[in-house]
Design an enzyme around this catalytic site. Structure first.
Site, PDB file in Angstrom:
ATOM      1  N   LYS A  18      31.067  44.244  32.309  1.00 55.53           N
ATOM      2  CA  LYS A  18      31.075  45.700  32.148  1.00 55.53           C
ATOM      3  C   LYS A  18      32.177  46.143  31.178  1.00 55.53           C
ATOM      4  O   LYS A  18      32.323  47.330  30.904  1.00 55.53           O
ATOM      5  CB  LYS A  18      31.303  46.370  33.503  1.00 55.53           C
ATOM      6  CG  LYS A  18      30.130  46.202  34.476  1.00 55.53           C
ATOM      7  CD  LYS A  18      30.342  47.018  35.732  1.00 55.53           C
ATOM      8  CE  LYS A  18      29.259  46.787  36.774  1.00 55.53           C
ATOM      9  NZ  LYS A  18      27.948  47.339  36.415  1.00 55.53           N
ATOM     10  N   LYS A  69      39.849  31.298  31.495  1.00 54.57           N
ATOM     11  CA  LYS A  69      41.167  31.912  31.700  1.00 54.57           C
ATOM     12  C   LYS A  69      42.323  30.906  31.707  1.00 54.57           C
ATOM     13  O   LYS A  69      43.450  31.262  31.405  1.00 54.57           O
ATOM     14  CB  LYS A  69      41.184  32.713  33.013  1.00 54.57           C
ATOM     15  CG  LYS A  69      40.395  34.013  32.936  1.00 54.57           C
ATOM     16  CD  LYS A  69      40.576  34.844  34.201  1.00 54.57           C
ATOM     17  CE  LYS A  69      39.776  36.130  34.114  1.00 54.57           C
ATOM     18  NZ  LYS A  69      39.994  37.020  35.261  1.00 54.57           N
ATOM     19  N   ASP A 106      45.371  41.332  34.785  1.00 48.35           N
ATOM     20  CA  ASP A 106      44.704  41.380  36.100  1.00 48.35           C
ATOM     21  C   ASP A 106      45.692  41.714  37.218  1.00 48.35           C
ATOM     22  O   ASP A 106      45.353  42.460  38.143  1.00 48.35           O
ATOM     23  CB  ASP A 106      44.060  40.022  36.426  1.00 48.35           C
ATOM     24  CG  ASP A 106      42.681  39.855  35.793  1.00 48.35           C
ATOM     25  OD1 ASP A 106      42.057  40.875  35.441  1.00 48.35           O
ATOM     26  OD2 ASP A 106      42.238  38.703  35.652  1.00 48.35           O
ATOM     27  N   ALA A 129      41.125  31.289  46.309  1.00 50.30           N
ATOM     28  CA  ALA A 129      42.258  30.604  45.693  1.00 50.30           C
ATOM     29  C   ALA A 129      41.922  30.233  44.249  1.00 50.30           C
ATOM     30  O   ALA A 129      42.415  29.239  43.716  1.00 50.30           O
ATOM     31  CB  ALA A 129      42.622  29.364  46.500  1.00 50.30           C
ATOM     32  N   GLY A 130      41.082  31.034  43.616  1.00 51.04           N
ATOM     33  CA  GLY A 130      40.708  30.779  42.222  1.00 51.04           C
ATOM     34  C   GLY A 130      41.596  31.576  41.267  1.00 51.04           C
ATOM     35  O   GLY A 130      42.725  31.954  41.601  1.00 51.04           O
ATOM     36  N   GLY A 237      36.316  46.975  43.834  1.00 47.72           N
ATOM     37  CA  GLY A 237      36.643  46.180  42.656  1.00 47.72           C
ATOM     38  C   GLY A 237      36.709  46.958  41.349  1.00 47.72           C
ATOM     39  O   GLY A 237      37.273  46.468  40.373  1.00 47.72           O
TER      40      GLY A 237
HETATM   41  P1  NAP Z   1      36.992  31.420  40.535  1.00 44.87           P
HETATM   42  O1  NAP Z   1      38.258  31.034  39.855  1.00 44.87           O
HETATM   43  O2  NAP Z   1      35.747  30.670  40.247  1.00 44.87           O
HETATM   44  O3  NAP Z   1      37.300  31.312  42.137  1.00 44.87           O
HETATM   45  C1  NAP Z   1      36.259  31.543  43.068  1.00 44.87           C
HETATM   46  C2  NAP Z   1      36.812  31.565  44.491  1.00 44.87           C
HETATM   47  O4  NAP Z   1      35.712  31.841  45.374  1.00 44.87           O
HETATM   48  C3  NAP Z   1      37.440  30.258  44.956  1.00 44.87           C
HETATM   49  O5  NAP Z   1      38.409  30.529  45.928  1.00 44.87           O
HETATM   50  C4  NAP Z   1      36.231  29.544  45.589  1.00 44.87           C
HETATM   51  O6  NAP Z   1      36.585  28.629  46.610  1.00 44.87           O
HETATM   52  C5  NAP Z   1      35.519  30.715  46.251  1.00 44.87           C
HETATM   53  N1  NAP Z   1      34.083  30.447  46.367  1.00 44.87           N
HETATM   54  C6  NAP Z   1      33.166  30.498  45.370  1.00 44.87           C
HETATM   55  N2  NAP Z   1      31.944  30.180  45.870  1.00 44.87           N
HETATM   56  C7  NAP Z   1      32.110  29.918  47.193  1.00 44.87           C
HETATM   57  C8  NAP Z   1      31.241  29.533  48.233  1.00 44.87           C
HETATM   58  N3  NAP Z   1      29.924  29.352  48.028  1.00 44.87           N
HETATM   59  N4  NAP Z   1      31.751  29.344  49.468  1.00 44.87           N
HETATM   60  C9  NAP Z   1      33.064  29.527  49.706  1.00 44.87           C
HETATM   61  N5  NAP Z   1      33.965  29.883  48.749  1.00 44.87           N
HETATM   62  C10 NAP Z   1      33.489  30.073  47.507  1.00 44.87           C
HETATM   63  O7  NAP Z   1      36.627  32.953  40.304  1.00 44.87           O
HETATM   64  P2  NAP Z   1      37.656  34.151  40.065  1.00 44.87           P
HETATM   65  O8  NAP Z   1      37.880  34.350  38.628  1.00 44.87           O
HETATM   66  O9  NAP Z   1      38.827  33.921  40.943  1.00 44.87           O
HETATM   67  O10 NAP Z   1      36.781  35.405  40.572  1.00 44.87           O
HETATM   68  C11 NAP Z   1      36.552  35.593  41.950  1.00 44.87           C
HETATM   69  C12 NAP Z   1      35.912  36.963  42.181  1.00 44.87           C
HETATM   70  O11 NAP Z   1      36.800  38.000  41.799  1.00 44.87           O
HETATM   71  C13 NAP Z   1      34.628  37.193  41.398  1.00 44.87           C
HETATM   72  O12 NAP Z   1      33.713  37.888  42.231  1.00 44.87           O
HETATM   73  C14 NAP Z   1      35.055  38.094  40.260  1.00 44.87           C
HETATM   74  O13 NAP Z   1      34.005  38.934  39.794  1.00 44.87           O
HETATM   75  C15 NAP Z   1      36.125  38.914  40.952  1.00 44.87           C
HETATM   76  N6  NAP Z   1      37.090  39.472  39.991  1.00 44.87           N
HETATM   77  C16 NAP Z   1      37.161  40.827  39.913  1.00 44.87           C
HETATM   78  C17 NAP Z   1      38.071  41.390  39.040  1.00 44.87           C
HETATM   79  C18 NAP Z   1      38.161  42.886  38.959  1.00 44.87           C
HETATM   80  O14 NAP Z   1      38.720  43.397  37.985  1.00 44.87           O
HETATM   81  N7  NAP Z   1      37.668  43.606  39.941  1.00 44.87           N
HETATM   82  C19 NAP Z   1      38.896  40.585  38.230  1.00 44.87           C
HETATM   83  C20 NAP Z   1      38.793  39.197  38.348  1.00 44.87           C
HETATM   84  C21 NAP Z   1      37.867  38.652  39.238  1.00 44.87           C
HETATM   85  P3  NAP Z   1      37.126  27.143  46.212  1.00 44.87           P
HETATM   86  O15 NAP Z   1      38.576  27.313  45.870  1.00 44.87           O
HETATM   87  O16 NAP Z   1      36.913  26.368  47.451  1.00 44.87           O
HETATM   88  O17 NAP Z   1      36.289  26.682  45.058  1.00 44.87           O
END
Ligand code: NAP
Length: 271
Positions: A18, A69, A106, A129-130, A237
């Site tokens: 977006k 990232k 962020d 924890a991502g 969010g």
């Molecule tokens: P990421 O680095 O891929 O991390 C994903 C996280 O979700 C990890 O902790 C992962 O667990 C967990 N996860 C993913 N699939 C899962 C499943 N099927 N079961 C259990 N745990 C699961 O992604 P990210 O960049 O941190 O983003 C995470 C979310 O934040 C997304 O929805 C993104 O859209 C949102 N976000 C929003 C903003 C905003 O401005 N609002 C900014 C950044 C991100 P593991 O550690 O076990 O893999």
């Protein structure tokens, strides 16, 4: 080269982003000449992309989303030591001298809706924890929070984050009972369209707790609905999305976004 300043958002996938809507809304509102695009960049094309763009004087920089990232930190200058702190970059800026620096907006975007609260010593719970969790935990550590409970599928990764940010707390699985936290943050992908739901029993949270979901598609996640049903305050969010974009916009285009237009922007983003 067109002479028109532009920025973009890069990722793989990228169609869902977006960011172009947000930045173009602000460019239009300010009456500024400029553009903001999406660029679908795969991991093996990232280095060539940055090399090409650094020679383009119209390019003001880019936002960076999944999965770049962390990798992008190897390709740009890091004057703010983002590698040694948050450990992920979401904004790359071309300087007038042609150098390209990376930063992270962020963490500040996440924290903006909480800035009026006193979180000093407050117990908090964070799901995930991502990359997003890194920005969240960095900001919470700076705010001086107390005991931190991280709920994550992969416990080792989460333990490393507690240590990285000097936080006291514990790591538990996604099926654990929540602590009596003052703030619950979902920084995982759970609850996002196409992902499994995040099913948590919110009853242990403090009665005045705030529930903050970083997921913005859908905007009203199951977690936020459950929090509202328990009478808790919520943050969605879009607040963080708009907050991180505002800081990046100023770095790209040299002007702050217009004031008092957030409701209009939110309506556009949820239309
Ligand atoms: P990421 O680095 O891929 O991390 C994903 C996280 O979700 C990890 O902790 C992962 O667990 C967990 N996860 C993913 N699939 C899962 C499943 N099927 N079961 C259990 N745990 C699961 O992604 P990210 O960049 O941190 O983003 C995470 C979310 O934040 C997304 O929805 C993104 O859209 C949102 N976000 C929003 C903003 C905003 O401005 N609002 C900014 C950044 C991100 P593991 O550690 O076990 O893999």
């Amino acid at each position: 080269m067109s002479g028109i300043p532009y920025a973009e958002v890069i990722g793989d996938p990228i169609a869902q982003s977006k960011s172009p809507l947000i930045h173009k809304f602000w460019l239009d509102a300010l009456g500024r000449t400029g553009d903001y695009r999406r660029a679908h960049i795969k991991a093996d094309a990232l280095a060539a992309f940055i090399d090409q763009r650094r020679t383009d004087p119209d390019w003001r920089g880019c936002n960076v989303t999944i999965p770049h990232k962390v990798a992008v930190m190897d390709l740009v200058d890091d004057p703010g030591n983002i590698r040694g702190t948050i450990g992920a970059m979401n904004t790359i800026v071309r300087q007038p001298d042609g150098s390209v620096i990376g930063t992270n907006t962020d963490a500040a975007g996440f924290y903006a809706p909480l800035a009026e609260l006193d979180l000093d010593g407050a117990p908090v719970a964070v799901v995930g924890a991502g990359g997003a969790a890194r920005a969240v935990l960095f900001a919470l550590a700076r705010a001086g929070v107390g005991h931190v409970t991280i709920l994550n599928r992969s416990p080792l990764k989460a333990m490393g984050l507690l240590a990285t940010f000097g936080l006291k707390g514990e790591v538990v699985g996604l099926d654990a009972q929540l602590p009596p936290a003052a703030l619950l943050v979902n920084s995982s992908s759970l609850g996002m369209t196409g992902q499994p739901p995040l099913d948590l029993d919110l009853s242990p949270l403090a009665d005045d707790a705030i529930v903050y979901d970083l997921v913005y598609a859908p905007l009203q996640t199951g977690l936020l609905k459950a929090a509202a049903a328990r009478g808790l305050d919520t943050v969605d969010g879009l607040d963080m999305l708009i907050g991180q974009a505002a800081l990046a916009f100023e770095l790209f285009f040299g002007a702050a976004p217009p004031e008092g237009r957030d409701e209009e922007l939110r309506a556009l983003l949820t239309a």
